[in-house]
Each structure stands twice: as C-alpha cells, then as structure tokens.
Enzyme design. Sequence first.
Site, PDB file in Angstrom:
ATOM      1  N   ASN A 136       0.873  -1.554  -0.019  1.00 23.00           N
ATOM      2  CA  ASN A 136       0.123   0.324   0.325  1.00 23.00           C
ATOM      3  C   ASN A 136       0.957   1.263   0.276  1.00 23.00           C
ATOM      4  O   ASN A 136       0.243   2.532  -0.976  1.00 23.00           O
ATOM      5  CB  ASN A 136      -1.355   0.480   0.910  1.00 23.00           C
ATOM      6  N   HIS A 145      -3.164   1.835  -2.526  1.00 22.95           N
ATOM      7  CA  HIS A 145      -3.429   1.191  -2.192  1.00 22.95           C
ATOM      8  C   HIS A 145      -4.459   0.991  -3.414  1.00 22.95           C
ATOM      9  O   HIS A 145      -5.181  -0.277  -2.745  1.00 22.95           O
ATOM     10  CB  HIS A 145      -4.993   2.431  -1.339  1.00 22.95           C
ATOM     11  N   ASP A 205      -5.704  -3.241  -3.492  1.00 24.36           N
ATOM     12  CA  ASP A 205      -7.303  -3.874  -3.474  1.00 24.36           C
ATOM     13  C   ASP A 205      -6.903  -4.583  -4.584  1.00 24.36           C
ATOM     14  O   ASP A 205      -7.631  -5.203  -4.809  1.00 24.36           O
ATOM     15  CB  ASP A 205      -7.682  -2.053  -4.380  1.00 24.36           C
ATOM     16  N   GLU A 217      -6.198  -7.518   5.522  1.00 19.71           N
ATOM     17  CA  GLU A 217      -5.039  -8.731   4.609  1.00 19.71           C
ATOM     18  C   GLU A 217      -5.123  -9.853   5.091  1.00 19.71           C
ATOM     19  O   GLU A 217      -4.469 -10.837   4.082  1.00 19.71           O
ATOM     20  CB  GLU A 217      -3.972  -8.248   3.937  1.00 19.71           C
TER      21      GLU A 217
END
Length: 254
Positions: free
Chosen positions: A125, A130, A134, A160
């Site tokens: 990230n 981000h 994702d 996660e």
Amino acid sequence: MVPKIIQHTSTHTGENRSVGGNECMIESSNGSSRRERPRGEVAKLRDELATKTAELERVSELNRALSEKNEGGKGFDPLTGLLRREQFEDELRSALATPAGKHNQSLPGRMSVLFVDIDHFKDVNDKFRHERGDAVLRAVARVLREGIRGGDMVGRWGGEELVVALRGATEAMAAEIAEELRQKIEQLRFSEDKLRVTASFGVATTDTVHPRALEDLMKSADKAMYFSKQNGRNRVTTESGRETEMSRQGELDV
C-alpha cells in the site's frame, strides 16, 4: 423542391388550414395563427413516447432488482467477493454442527481451517498506493476461491487476513491444499510494477473425537500463521508442526 401547399377552410370553425411538408399552418378568423403537426407524425411521436416510457419502466425494474440483490449480498465483502467475517463465522458454526457430506462420510464432523495473511501488505500500500493493494487482495481472494473444493468456504477475516474452511480435511490434507494455494499466490504477477506477492498460512483442525469451539480453532490457526511469519513468511505451518517446532526451540511467544 418546394413543398406543395394545400389550403382549405373549415366550415365549422372558419379556420384556414394550409398543409405543406411536415407541418400545417392554421389561421383563425380573428387573424391569429398556429402551427400543427400532421396526424401521422403526432401518432409517431406518441408511439416513441410510449416506447421511451416502457424503457424507463424497464430500467426502474432493473434498478429495483439490483437493489434487492445488493441487499441479499450483505454477507459478502464488496472488495473481494468473499464472505464477510461474521457470515463466515455463522456458516462455519453451522458446518461444524453438521456431519460431512457424502464425499467425506468417513470423516464426519472434521474441519480444517487455514488462516492466510498477505506478506508485507502495508509495504504494498505504501509503495504502490492503495489501488494496487486492492488489486492484490482481489487477486489473492480469487486464488483461494478457485482453489477450494465444493462445500469449502473462504472469507475475509479483516484487512489482508483471509480464512478458508475445509470440510472433512485432515491436517495433512489441509496442509497440502494450503501449500498448493501458497504456490499459486507466489506465482501471481502484476506486470505494471513488477510486484510479487506471497502469503503465510496457518492450519488448525477439529473433529468430533476432539471437538473444539470455533474461537479456539480460529485462534490456533491464527497462531500457526504467525509462526509462519516469524520463521521467514511465505510458508505453511500446521498447528502440530508449530508445537513440535516450539518444543525443539524452547518456549516461543507467538
């Protein structure tokens, strides 16, 4: 070509009507005038309006159906499509209380759980933003979802961390499945930024001979996963393997 003009006077209203092209001009006896579309074109416009109205009603129906579908999908994580934690727990409790299916009748009540944590996810990230995080979550979720058997379950525990329930699987069977999943995750590639992803696995098992509460089962799988992380990540550790390893190394705070 100049449109042909036809003019006549209405005997009832005294209006002069001139028709030409797609419109007609109506002059009243008081000298005022207005434009009027021919009847054929008016009928055509009415048909078009009816068609548009039907299309709007259809769109409304689709929106209602989509809304109902979303309401019914509250048990699923919107990012990964996996079961939410609460839904996973509810279904796992139900599965633990139900004998294994016809494919696993020799192993009634047995259930193995895999606790999966994506390695260095915070770094993903931070380094790739981000959006890439994702994408990684969705890709790993897809590997787990496509790698399980009928009757198994996979969910997103949080962040996660992902979880898999393997109905009827012994510890050895679960470890083998976990290793296959680990290798598939390791093979994931994100060509845009040459990102590579790995995951650490923990395995715990319960059965009717040695039944365990759901919370204890998940806690044991979680601890086994952390043992994997503390010993280099990107590996599978079973609950019994962790205990054996700890006994060789002495007391270890997992």
